[in-house]
Design a protein around this motif. Sequence first.
Motif: not given
Lengths: 385, 385
Positions: A121-126, A190-196, A224-230
């Motif tokens: 959870a902390a990692a996602v928030e970071l 990490a894959a999500c970061v690429v999508e962001l 979707e990529a900017k908001t939904g992905a994370l």
Amino acid sequence: MGEFMTETQQRPAGGRRETETRERRRPIGTQTHAGPGPLDGQEAMAILERTRGSVDPELRAAIDSLPGSMRRIALYHFGWEHADGTPAAGNAGKAIRPALVLTAAEALGGPSARKAAVRAAAAVELVHNFTLLHDDVMDRDTTRRHRPTAWTVFGDADAILAGDALQALALRLLAEDPHPASTGAAARLAACVVELCEGQHADTALEKRACADVGLDEALAMAEAKTGALLGCACALGALYAGAAGEDVEAMDAFGREAGLAFQLIDDVIGIWGDPRRTGKPAGADLAARKKSLPVVAALTSGTPAAAKLAELYEVPYGKGGMAADEETARTALAVEQAGGRDWAQVQAADRMARAMQELARAVPEPEAAGGLLALAEFVTRRST
Amino acid sequence: MGEFMTETQQRPAGGRRETETRERRRPIGTQTHAGPGPLDGQEAMAILERTRGSVDPELRAAIDSLPGSMRRIALYHFGWEHADGTPAAGNAGKAIRPALVLTAAEALGGPSARKAAVRAAAAVELVHNFTLLHDDVMDRDTTRRHRPTAWTVFGDADAILAGDALQALALRLLAEDPHPASTGAAARLAACVVELCEGQHADTALEKRACADVGLDEALAMAEAKTGALLGCACALGALYAGAAGEDVEAMDAFGREAGLAFQLIDDVIGIWGDPRRTGKPAGADLAARKKSLPVVAALTSGTPAAAKLAELYEVPYGKGGMAADEETARTALAVEQAGGRDWAQVQAADRMARAMQELARAVPEPEAAGGLLALAEFVTRRST
């Protein structure tokens, strides 16, 4: 859930394919609350507060491990320090994403999974905050959480570096987490970061293009990529830490993505028609900035006479059309509404929320276990402050 | 190794503590080559070419997995595409870092370890290139590998995003690598990114400060974080993939760090006294930019009369001192030399290389196995083009 949903068939404006779905009785984002209950926001608030209680110490410890300069910028960005390095009360945002991680973990794996997922959870928030630091630099936004953005205080270079360091810190937390799910979680994050990154690129590109060159499908894909992905990734990470089956992990990801899109649609509606006293932003701020938000793109691509009127208004910078500001805002908002942009966004948001509920029911069939996630989804899509 | 080293005691200028160490017979960076052998650069060139052969396909596959916009920028940055998207011959740099990963893996674990470490080598190269993309934005550098930098072609925002995506891609590669060392490698690489950020921050901060406020220890710490850390990390990752013991992993990290510092010292010497026909940069380019490179800081902190002269020259922007350009460059270089900056840097480089050799001998006692790493260390510290 049933009480708030009704089976119906919707055809959104703008050519999105027909979907059999459920819709709320009242347009999302406009409800008034009728007494306490899981959907009045109190349950969500309690979840968010409990999340801060478990995740903040992990987050603080991670940030305290940074070297001096990076730590200082991070502490400022999270609202834990003033610009001069003195302690601040802290305003690190609502913790929606870590709350989704923990609540998804608990829904699928009980309290022990929730406890095990605190580092994730902390990692996602970071990661979320790394993207905010960089987005603020790119978008030249000067205010974030009612304070000057980090780049305005520390300069572009240090804000970029602090963002870089927060991304690395997030992935280091997962790499150092002995939980068996941590490696899969790291790959997913990490894959999500690429999508962001792709989402942020698409957003910038969209804003630069002429009104005639913007498509509704690409605007939805961008959101979707900017908001939904994370949001999806947060739910999926919770599921991974609960040891959920692959299909349940994907259903949780889809739940978060759809809820995230619903949130973005509502946020865009509020950005045009929201009450300034509640939003804290001037009325029609997004229109004044000529932002190609989802209702605007739906309106522009509707093929209606109002679409042409809107395009005409949008091609001239705000304040240069020879109208008083109030009149220009009102006319532009009316064009979006007459072109069907407002209705489309509300129907689309309801559609997305219905899909989110379907995915949630798939992964977490017991209503009681799903309650927390439902409350969070309702909370983000209703928020108007 | 013994043939090129001799036991001696050096006391570098600038107050660094006395170290019993070994020194080369000739100042590093000035050697002419006497026939073929492991130290003539040919072995290193062969290692680098072989590295490109194994790592490039992995790197290309990783970059091809990026979404369109990010892929395009990455392919341009790596020299595999022109700005218009047509294929280019490729000039992705010398691949020193991935070569260190593979050569360290082979030195400690043989050919199978080398093969297993290819993904880690690609990850290190992705991290290196993420930092280049961001550093070029921050430093406003317009040329990289003889081509316009990515931000000059695609804009700041997209160059920042592409860098973000490359960092994520690097850590995704490791997270998806089933090798038992991959998790430890990911933690180490992420920690290294934080150090690189701190190094870049310290570099920028150093350049902004007045000559009187710059210390030699902090300049060395900056160079270690900015240059040494990733070379050390590359070697450590190779050792991890070879299943080496913890102390050998640390010795390999120290080897890479010390060699990296030696490289930086030599690079700084070349930046002042290098032959423009060999370096491709105008004579004294670093002096004209008023760069606080290591020889300059050593000179400024030497307490000599020439230090005061140098500070006086440096406080006035280049070209504003009422001298012809050639004369100003010559006078400034002379002041650095008279203040002991040149000698200090060469002695310090030799000292660092000696320490690197000690660390290498600790981790890889067999000279034959250590040969490749030795050749690479010699190559980077001798490079003058």
